[in-house]
Structures are given as C-alpha cells and as structure tokens.
Motif scaffolding. Structure first.
Motif, PDB file in Angstrom:
ATOM      1  N   LYS A  77     -13.352  -2.940   2.670  1.00  0.00           N
ATOM      2  CA  LYS A  77     -13.299  -3.310   4.021  1.00  0.00           C
ATOM      3  C   LYS A  77     -12.669  -2.093   5.131  1.00  0.00           C
ATOM      4  CE  LYS A  77     -11.371  -7.204   6.701  1.00  0.00           C
ATOM      5  NZ  LYS A  77     -10.487  -8.371   6.515  1.00  0.00           N
ATOM      6  N   VAL A  78     -11.854  -1.152   4.605  1.00  0.00           N
ATOM      7  CA  VAL A  78     -11.178  -0.206   5.128  1.00  0.00           C
ATOM      8  C   VAL A  78     -12.462   0.851   5.695  1.00  0.00           C
ATOM      9  CG1 VAL A  78      -9.498   1.599   5.198  1.00  0.00           C
ATOM     10  CG2 VAL A  78      -8.986  -0.685   4.314  1.00  0.00           C
ATOM     11  N   TYR A  79     -13.295   1.250   4.570  1.00  0.00           N
ATOM     12  CA  TYR A  79     -14.149   2.127   4.724  1.00  0.00           C
ATOM     13  C   TYR A  79     -15.146   1.928   5.681  1.00  0.00           C
ATOM     14  CZ  TYR A  79     -13.405   4.305  -0.043  1.00  0.00           C
ATOM     15  OH  TYR A  79     -12.328   4.713  -1.193  1.00  0.00           O
ATOM     16  N   SER A  80     -15.389   0.683   5.933  1.00  0.00           N
ATOM     17  CA  SER A  80     -16.499   0.049   6.988  1.00  0.00           C
ATOM     18  C   SER A  80     -15.739  -0.004   8.316  1.00  0.00           C
ATOM     19  CB  SER A  80     -17.019  -1.320   6.658  1.00  0.00           C
ATOM     20  OG  SER A  80     -15.907  -2.221   6.711  1.00  0.00           O
ATOM     21  N   LYS A  81     -14.604  -0.119   8.610  1.00  0.00           N
ATOM     22  CA  LYS A  81     -13.825  -0.106   9.755  1.00  0.00           C
ATOM     23  C   LYS A  81     -13.724   1.297  10.146  1.00  0.00           C
ATOM     24  CE  LYS A  81      -9.872  -1.853  12.025  1.00  0.00           C
ATOM     25  NZ  LYS A  81      -8.656  -2.765  12.095  1.00  0.00           N
ATOM     26  N   LEU A  82     -13.447   2.205   9.095  1.00  0.00           N
ATOM     27  CA  LEU A  82     -13.388   3.694   9.420  1.00  0.00           C
ATOM     28  C   LEU A  82     -14.539   4.348   9.816  1.00  0.00           C
ATOM     29  CD1 LEU A  82     -11.494   5.685   6.498  1.00  0.00           C
ATOM     30  CD2 LEU A  82     -10.738   5.979   9.017  1.00  0.00           C
ATOM     31  N   TYR A 116       0.306  17.694  14.508  1.00  0.00           N
ATOM     32  CA  TYR A 116       1.417  17.231  14.349  1.00  0.00           C
ATOM     33  C   TYR A 116       1.591  16.798  12.903  1.00  0.00           C
ATOM     34  CZ  TYR A 116       0.954  17.063  19.462  1.00  0.00           C
ATOM     35  OH  TYR A 116       0.850  17.214  20.641  1.00  0.00           O
ATOM     36  N   VAL A 117       2.842  16.470  12.465  1.00  0.00           N
ATOM     37  CA  VAL A 117       3.069  15.714  11.239  1.00  0.00           C
ATOM     38  C   VAL A 117       3.646  14.552  11.514  1.00  0.00           C
ATOM     39  CG1 VAL A 117       4.085  15.976   9.023  1.00  0.00           C
ATOM     40  CG2 VAL A 117       3.137  18.109   9.918  1.00  0.00           C
ATOM     41  N   GLU A 118       3.317  13.552  10.935  1.00  0.00           N
ATOM     42  CA  GLU A 118       3.788  12.145  11.176  1.00  0.00           C
ATOM     43  C   GLU A 118       4.097  11.530   9.721  1.00  0.00           C
ATOM     44  OE1 GLU A 118       3.000   7.722  12.683  1.00  0.00           O
ATOM     45  OE2 GLU A 118       2.551   9.254  14.029  1.00  0.00           O
ATOM     46  N   SER A 119       5.432  11.068   9.645  1.00  0.00           N
ATOM     47  CA  SER A 119       5.916  10.550   8.234  1.00  0.00           C
ATOM     48  C   SER A 119       6.266   9.223   8.499  1.00  0.00           C
ATOM     49  CB  SER A 119       7.062  11.377   7.765  1.00  0.00           C
ATOM     50  OG  SER A 119       6.595  12.698   7.545  1.00  0.00           O
ATOM     51  N   PHE A 120       6.158   8.412   7.392  1.00  0.00           N
ATOM     52  CA  PHE A 120       6.469   6.852   7.508  1.00  0.00           C
ATOM     53  C   PHE A 120       6.718   6.531   6.065  1.00  0.00           C
ATOM     54  CE2 PHE A 120       1.889   6.345   7.612  1.00  0.00           C
ATOM     55  CZ  PHE A 120       1.633   5.440   7.045  1.00  0.00           C
ATOM     56  N   GLU A 121       7.391   5.440   5.622  1.00  0.00           N
ATOM     57  CA  GLU A 121       7.569   4.833   4.352  1.00  0.00           C
ATOM     58  C   GLU A 121       6.703   3.500   4.233  1.00  0.00           C
ATOM     59  OE1 GLU A 121      11.036   4.793   2.046  1.00  0.00           O
ATOM     60  OE2 GLU A 121      12.137   6.157   3.666  1.00  0.00           O
ATOM     61  N   ILE A 122       6.478   3.421   3.077  1.00  0.00           N
ATOM     62  CA  ILE A 122       5.469   1.919   2.770  1.00  0.00           C
ATOM     63  C   ILE A 122       6.479   0.786   3.129  1.00  0.00           C
ATOM     64  CG2 ILE A 122       4.688   0.440   0.913  1.00  0.00           C
ATOM     65  CD1 ILE A 122       3.627   3.022  -0.483  1.00  0.00           C
ATOM     66  N   LYS A 123       7.826   0.930   3.083  1.00  0.00           N
ATOM     67  CA  LYS A 123       8.472  -0.193   3.445  1.00  0.00           C
ATOM     68  C   LYS A 123       8.844  -0.423   5.025  1.00  0.00           C
ATOM     69  CE  LYS A 123      13.103   2.144   3.358  1.00  0.00           C
ATOM     70  NZ  LYS A 123      14.258   2.516   2.788  1.00  0.00           N
ATOM     71  N   ASP A 124       8.363   0.756   5.609  1.00  0.00           N
ATOM     72  CA  ASP A 124       8.210   0.314   7.000  1.00  0.00           C
ATOM     73  C   ASP A 124       7.042  -0.545   7.454  1.00  0.00           C
ATOM     74  OD1 ASP A 124      10.179   2.302   7.278  1.00  0.00           O
ATOM     75  OD2 ASP A 124       8.894   3.884   7.772  1.00  0.00           O
ATOM     76  N   VAL A 125       6.021  -0.667   6.791  1.00  0.00           N
ATOM     77  CA  VAL A 125       4.940  -1.309   6.791  1.00  0.00           C
ATOM     78  C   VAL A 125       5.126  -2.903   6.336  1.00  0.00           C
ATOM     79  CG1 VAL A 125       2.172  -1.620   6.598  1.00  0.00           C
ATOM     80  CG2 VAL A 125       3.442   0.454   7.041  1.00  0.00           C
ATOM     81  N   LYS A 126       5.569  -2.991   4.960  1.00  0.00           N
ATOM     82  CA  LYS A 126       5.839  -4.116   4.398  1.00  0.00           C
ATOM     83  C   LYS A 126       6.694  -4.004   3.372  1.00  0.00           C
ATOM     84  CE  LYS A 126       3.227  -8.124   2.325  1.00  0.00           C
ATOM     85  NZ  LYS A 126       1.810  -8.280   1.891  1.00  0.00           N
ATOM     86  N   THR A 127       7.601  -4.803   3.070  1.00  0.00           N
ATOM     87  CA  THR A 127       8.595  -4.591   2.009  1.00  0.00           C
ATOM     88  C   THR A 127       8.076  -5.205   0.688  1.00  0.00           C
ATOM     89  OG1 THR A 127      10.436  -5.368   3.764  1.00  0.00           O
ATOM     90  CG2 THR A 127      10.763  -5.418   1.325  1.00  0.00           C
ATOM     91  N   LEU A 128       7.974  -4.088  -0.220  1.00  0.00           N
ATOM     92  CA  LEU A 128       7.158  -4.464  -1.431  1.00  0.00           C
ATOM     93  C   LEU A 128       8.220  -3.938  -2.572  1.00  0.00           C
ATOM     94  CD1 LEU A 128       3.518  -3.163  -0.573  1.00  0.00           C
ATOM     95  CD2 LEU A 128       4.134  -5.522  -0.868  1.00  0.00           C
ATOM     96  N   ASP A 149      -3.588   3.515  10.687  1.00  0.00           N
ATOM     97  CA  ASP A 149      -4.128   2.398  10.703  1.00  0.00           C
ATOM     98  C   ASP A 149      -4.580   2.104   9.457  1.00  0.00           C
ATOM     99  OD1 ASP A 149      -3.007   1.968  13.366  1.00  0.00           O
ATOM    100  OD2 ASP A 149      -4.811   2.222  14.341  1.00  0.00           O
ATOM    101  N   SER A 150      -5.649   2.935   8.981  1.00  0.00           N
ATOM    102  CA  SER A 150      -6.111   2.639   7.738  1.00  0.00           C
ATOM    103  C   SER A 150      -5.323   2.511   6.572  1.00  0.00           C
ATOM    104  CB  SER A 150      -7.092   3.572   7.492  1.00  0.00           C
ATOM    105  OG  SER A 150      -8.150   4.114   8.632  1.00  0.00           O
ATOM    106  N   LEU A 151      -4.276   3.367   6.742  1.00  0.00           N
ATOM    107  CA  LEU A 151      -3.230   3.179   5.492  1.00  0.00           C
ATOM    108  C   LEU A 151      -2.516   2.080   5.511  1.00  0.00           C
ATOM    109  CD1 LEU A 151      -2.036   7.039   5.607  1.00  0.00           C
ATOM    110  CD2 LEU A 151      -3.203   5.957   3.702  1.00  0.00           C
ATOM    111  N   CYS A 152      -2.036   1.574   6.682  1.00  0.00           N
ATOM    112  CA  CYS A 152      -1.429   0.430   6.851  1.00  0.00           C
ATOM    113  C   CYS A 152      -1.946  -0.848   6.395  1.00  0.00           C
ATOM    114  CB  CYS A 152      -1.007   0.334   8.153  1.00  0.00           C
ATOM    115  SG  CYS A 152       0.468   1.527   8.617  1.00  0.00           S
ATOM    116  N   SER A 153      -3.458  -0.809   6.742  1.00  0.00           N
ATOM    117  CA  SER A 153      -4.173  -1.997   6.344  1.00  0.00           C
ATOM    118  C   SER A 153      -4.256  -2.087   4.616  1.00  0.00           C
ATOM    119  CB  SER A 153      -5.746  -2.079   7.000  1.00  0.00           C
ATOM    120  OG  SER A 153      -6.175  -0.893   6.791  1.00  0.00           O
TER     121      SER A 153
END
Length: 187
Positions: A171-176, A94-106, A158-162
């Motif tokens: 921290k993301v690498y160790s969680k991955l 599948y292809v999933e798309s999202f924007e950075i602003k969907d996660v946090k307004t920056l 989840d990794s990208l969102c964090s």
C-alpha cells in the motif's frame, strides 16, 4: 605598528561511543573536504570526545563552519560520508530525526515488527522509499534520520509513519508511486 585582529568561530560536534571506529576509518574522507575545500580547521579532541571545527583566516564564508558542522553531525548519526558530503555542496539539504514513539507508542514485539516493516526484507522497503523520494534514511534502533530536501523529507516521513502505524508495504509503495508521479509533473 597596527595589529589586525581576526575573529575565529568554533563549533563542536559530540562523538557517540558507537561512532568512534567508523570515524577513525573515515577520518581522511571527512578531513579532506572540510580542510581543503571549505577552508575550515578540523581536529578530534579525544579527551572531550568531540570533533572541533574552527574558521581560518582564509575561510571564504562564515556559513562554511555551519555546513561542516552539519556534515560531521550527519556522519555521527550514521549516514555514509558520500551521502553526508552533499550537505557541504548543496544548500537545500536538511537532516530530520524522529523516534518511532513520536508516531505511535509501541513496546516489545510490536516495536520489533514496526522496525521490521520499515526496513523490509533485506532493506528492500527502506531502499524503495529512499529511491522514490531521493532521500537517505538511517534507522538506528528506534530513531529514524532522514537526509534530503524539505519536500522529499516530508514524503519519506509520511511513508515511514504509515509503515509504523501498520500499513502493509504494498500500500505504501503504491502511494509513493502516486506522490512521486505528482512531484515529477510539477518539475
């Protein structure tokens, strides 16, 4: 004399202006698997700026049309032909798309830093996430597109969102590593 009526289905995929040149360069790599293996007619409508896909009388399965449309759409999002072609061969991608602003307004510098955290130095972070989760990621300005299986997309997202929320890459690498080890145990 009886005439056999054959129903043809048509799909259209829009071509954004920045993907015209890559489409011209990779046309034969896109055309060949669609026309010869999937038995779907494909053409570029220059006036409408769309790639048109149509079933033929010898198309083995109607679902091939949707697979080809997904393949062309993935290429338009920025995936390489080699990566996008997997959509034709495998059913569970599948292809999933999202924007950075969907996660946090920056805004401004904060947004630039978040994009920088996602890619990492020389694309290191992005490649690490891709390799650990067996996905492909395209970061196009503030939009992020992920190609992979459902479970792997979730882990990558989840990794990208964090990272967007400000976690350091280490921290993301160790969680991955933990998550991929758990996934490997299941299979």
């Amino acid at each position: 004399m009886r005439c056999l009526m054959v129903e043809f289905s048509l799909e259209k995929v829009s071509v954004p202006p920045h993907r015209y040149t890559p489409l011209k360069k990779a046309w034969m790599e896109i055309y060949t698997p669609v026309y010869e293996q999937m038995k779907i007619d494909i053409r570029m409508n220059l006036k409408a700026r769309k790639v048109e896909l149509k079933t033929r009388s010898d198309t083995p399965d109607i679902s091939n049309l949707q697979k080809c449309a997904d393949f062309v759409h993935a290429f338009m999002l920025g995936f390489d032909v080699i990566d996008a072609i997997a959509l034709l061969r495998l059913d569970e991608l599948y292809v999933e798309s999202f924007e950075i602003k969907d996660v946090k307004t920056l805004r401004g510098e904060h947004l630039s830093r978040a994009i920088g955290r996602l890619s990492g130095k020389g694309g290191k972070t992005k490649f690490a996430i891709e390799n650990a989760t067996k996905t492909r990621i395209v970061i196009a300005d503030t939009k992020i597109h992920i190609l992979g299986s459902f479970q792997n997309i979730k882990v990558a997202r989840d990794s990208l969102c964090s990272l967007i929320l400000g976690s350091p890459a280490g921290k993301v690498y160790s969680k991955l590593r933990q998550v991929t080890a758990r996934m490997a145990e299941r299979f």
